[in-house]
Design a protein around this motif. Sequence first.
Motif, PDB file in Angstrom:
ATOM      1  N   ASN A 127       0.825  -1.212   0.000  1.00  6.70           N
ATOM      2  CA  ASN A 127       0.000   0.000   0.000  1.00  6.70           C
ATOM      3  C   ASN A 127       0.855   1.256   0.000  1.00  6.70           C
ATOM      4  O   ASN A 127       0.490   2.251  -0.619  1.00  6.70           O
ATOM      5  CB  ASN A 127      -0.937   0.015   1.212  1.00  6.70           C
ATOM      6  N   VAL A 128       1.974   1.193   0.681  1.00  4.47           N
ATOM      7  CA  VAL A 128       2.895   2.338   0.677  1.00  4.47           C
ATOM      8  C   VAL A 128       3.335   2.621  -0.759  1.00  4.47           C
ATOM      9  O   VAL A 128       3.339   3.762  -1.210  1.00  4.47           O
ATOM     10  CB  VAL A 128       4.124   2.053   1.575  1.00  4.47           C
ATOM     11  N   LEU A 129       3.659   1.566  -1.482  1.00  2.00           N
ATOM     12  CA  LEU A 129       4.096   1.753  -2.877  1.00  2.00           C
ATOM     13  C   LEU A 129       2.971   2.326  -3.737  1.00  2.00           C
ATOM     14  O   LEU A 129       3.200   3.247  -4.530  1.00  2.00           O
ATOM     15  CB  LEU A 129       4.570   0.431  -3.484  1.00  2.00           C
ATOM     16  N   TYR A 130       1.755   1.807  -3.570  1.00  2.00           N
ATOM     17  CA  TYR A 130       0.636   2.328  -4.359  1.00  2.00           C
ATOM     18  C   TYR A 130       0.472   3.824  -4.119  1.00  2.00           C
ATOM     19  O   TYR A 130       0.329   4.607  -5.058  1.00  2.00           O
ATOM     20  CB  TYR A 130      -0.673   1.624  -3.980  1.00  2.00           C
ATOM     21  N   GLU A 131       0.486   4.186  -2.839  1.00  2.00           N
ATOM     22  CA  GLU A 131       0.360   5.608  -2.480  1.00  2.00           C
ATOM     23  C   GLU A 131       1.406   6.450  -3.193  1.00  2.00           C
ATOM     24  O   GLU A 131       1.123   7.529  -3.709  1.00  2.00           O
ATOM     25  CB  GLU A 131       0.655   5.748  -0.983  1.00  2.00           C
ATOM     26  N   GLN A 132       2.639   5.935  -3.194  1.00  2.00           N
ATOM     27  CA  GLN A 132       3.730   6.711  -3.772  1.00  2.00           C
ATOM     28  C   GLN A 132       3.658   6.761  -5.294  1.00  2.00           C
ATOM     29  O   GLN A 132       4.150   7.703  -5.904  1.00  2.00           O
ATOM     30  CB  GLN A 132       5.082   6.163  -3.305  1.00  2.00           C
ATOM     31  N   VAL A 133       3.056   5.749  -5.892  1.00  2.00           N
ATOM     32  CA  VAL A 133       2.843   5.803  -7.343  1.00  2.00           C
ATOM     33  C   VAL A 133       1.951   6.997  -7.680  1.00  2.00           C
ATOM     34  O   VAL A 133       2.229   7.766  -8.599  1.00  2.00           O
ATOM     35  CB  VAL A 133       2.217   4.489  -7.869  1.00  2.00           C
ATOM     36  N   PHE A 134       0.891   7.194  -6.873  1.00  2.98           N
ATOM     37  CA  PHE A 134       0.001   8.352  -7.118  1.00  2.98           C
ATOM     38  C   PHE A 134       0.767   9.654  -6.996  1.00  2.98           C
ATOM     39  O   PHE A 134       0.603  10.565  -7.799  1.00  2.98           O
ATOM     40  CB  PHE A 134      -1.162   8.395  -6.124  1.00  2.98           C
ATOM     41  N   LEU A 135       1.600   9.722  -5.954  1.00  5.08           N
ATOM     42  CA  LEU A 135       2.332  10.965  -5.728  1.00  5.08           C
ATOM     43  C   LEU A 135       3.354  11.211  -6.842  1.00  5.08           C
ATOM     44  O   LEU A 135       3.748  12.350  -7.082  1.00  5.08           O
ATOM     45  CB  LEU A 135       3.014  10.934  -4.358  1.00  5.08           C
ATOM     46  N   GLY A 136       3.778  10.148  -7.516  1.00  4.50           N
ATOM     47  CA  GLY A 136       4.753  10.293  -8.592  1.00  4.50           C
ATOM     48  C   GLY A 136       4.109  10.558  -9.939  1.00  4.50           C
ATOM     49  O   GLY A 136       4.807  10.769 -10.929  1.00  4.50           O
ATOM     50  N   MET A 137       2.788  10.561  -9.961  1.00  2.95           N
ATOM     51  CA  MET A 137       2.103  10.813 -11.227  1.00  2.95           C
ATOM     52  C   MET A 137       2.077  12.314 -11.516  1.00  2.95           C
ATOM     53  O   MET A 137       2.068  13.118 -10.593  1.00  2.95           O
ATOM     54  CB  MET A 137       0.666  10.268 -11.165  1.00  2.95           C
ATOM     55  N   PRO A 138       2.058  12.693 -12.789  1.00  2.00           N
ATOM     56  CA  PRO A 138       2.023  14.133 -13.100  1.00  2.00           C
ATOM     57  C   PRO A 138       0.688  14.740 -12.672  1.00  2.00           C
ATOM     58  O   PRO A 138      -0.331  14.059 -12.688  1.00  2.00           O
ATOM     59  CB  PRO A 138       2.165  14.173 -14.623  1.00  2.00           C
ATOM     60  N   ASP A 139       0.709  16.027 -12.289  1.00  2.00           N
ATOM     61  CA  ASP A 139      -0.526  16.704 -11.896  1.00  2.00           C
ATOM     62  C   ASP A 139      -1.504  16.737 -13.059  1.00  2.00           C
ATOM     63  O   ASP A 139      -2.701  16.608 -12.889  1.00  2.00           O
ATOM     64  CB  ASP A 139      -0.231  18.152 -11.463  1.00  2.00           C
ATOM     65  N   ARG A 140      -0.950  16.956 -14.238  1.00  3.17           N
ATOM     66  CA  ARG A 140      -1.774  16.984 -15.439  1.00  3.17           C
ATOM     67  C   ARG A 140      -1.127  16.079 -16.457  1.00  3.17           C
ATOM     68  O   ARG A 140      -0.024  16.347 -16.905  1.00  3.17           O
ATOM     69  CB  ARG A 140      -1.815  18.408 -15.979  1.00  3.17           C
ATOM     70  N   ALA A 141      -1.814  15.026 -16.821  1.00  8.37           N
ATOM     71  CA  ALA A 141      -1.245  14.079 -17.773  1.00  8.37           C
ATOM     72  C   ALA A 141      -1.301  14.652 -19.183  1.00  8.37           C
ATOM     73  O   ALA A 141      -2.362  15.054 -19.648  1.00  8.37           O
ATOM     74  CB  ALA A 141      -2.020  12.768 -17.704  1.00  8.37           C
ATOM     75  N   LEU A 142      -0.153  14.707 -19.848  1.00  9.80           N
ATOM     76  CA  LEU A 142      -0.105  15.179 -21.234  1.00  9.80           C
ATOM     77  C   LEU A 142       0.677  14.175 -22.070  1.00  9.80           C
ATOM     78  O   LEU A 142       1.771  13.767 -21.694  1.00  9.80           O
ATOM     79  CB  LEU A 142       0.596  16.538 -21.314  1.00  9.80           C
ATOM     80  N   CYS A 143       0.130  13.820 -23.241  1.00 14.64           N
ATOM     81  CA  CYS A 143       0.796  12.835 -24.097  1.00 14.64           C
ATOM     82  C   CYS A 143       2.119  13.385 -24.617  1.00 14.64           C
ATOM     83  O   CYS A 143       3.055  12.634 -24.859  1.00 14.64           O
ATOM     84  CB  CYS A 143      -0.119  12.429 -25.248  1.00 14.64           C
TER      85      CYS A 143
END
Length: 176
Positions: free
Chosen positions: A119-135
């Motif tokens: 769960n710690v890893l899942y949480e950190q995956v979210f935090l590592g995602m861009p604020d706005r996803a752009l292709c």
Amino acid sequence: MRVNQIPEEGKEVVLKVDVKKANKYFSLLKNSDFSATSDVEGKVRVWSKDGMVIVEGEVSVELDLTCSRCLAHFRYPVVHHFRSIYSPFHEMCKVEDLELKPYDMDVSIYNGVELDLENVLYEQVFLGMPDRALCCPDCKGLCPTCGANLNEGPCRCESEPRFSPFDVLKNLKLKG
Ligand SMILES: [Zn+2]
Ligand SMILES: [Zn+2]
């Protein structure tokens, strides 16, 4: 991971969550419009003192994201370095005893007995995602009038006059 088995001097943990398992978790989330295309890998160091747990390390995974402008899917590698503190719910105020600076880390609550590193890893995956996803950084998005993907070329609406001064700049760059 049982917290009473974590030595005070810390312990290295390497773990991998299978891509299918990770996606099962991600798909349960509200509004999730992304999935993993690789296993989620974590390499962390874990410390424990008086029931407080610190996890520091790196999570990496490749995600399939949806572009916020043109809605196309694209691959996005997440490599996120983090440090977070977990406090048992009954002892929220002991953070300062560890001589840490809570303001540069996030403090989360756990049950005081066991910390689920997946769960710690899942949480950190979210935090590592861009604020706005752009292709791509200069994605042209969809035409607000006809909905055509403007990355694939101009739509018919394009022939109508537009008055943005930036369009002139764009043309100059293309020619230069
Ligand atoms: Zn796009
Ligand atoms: Zn159009």
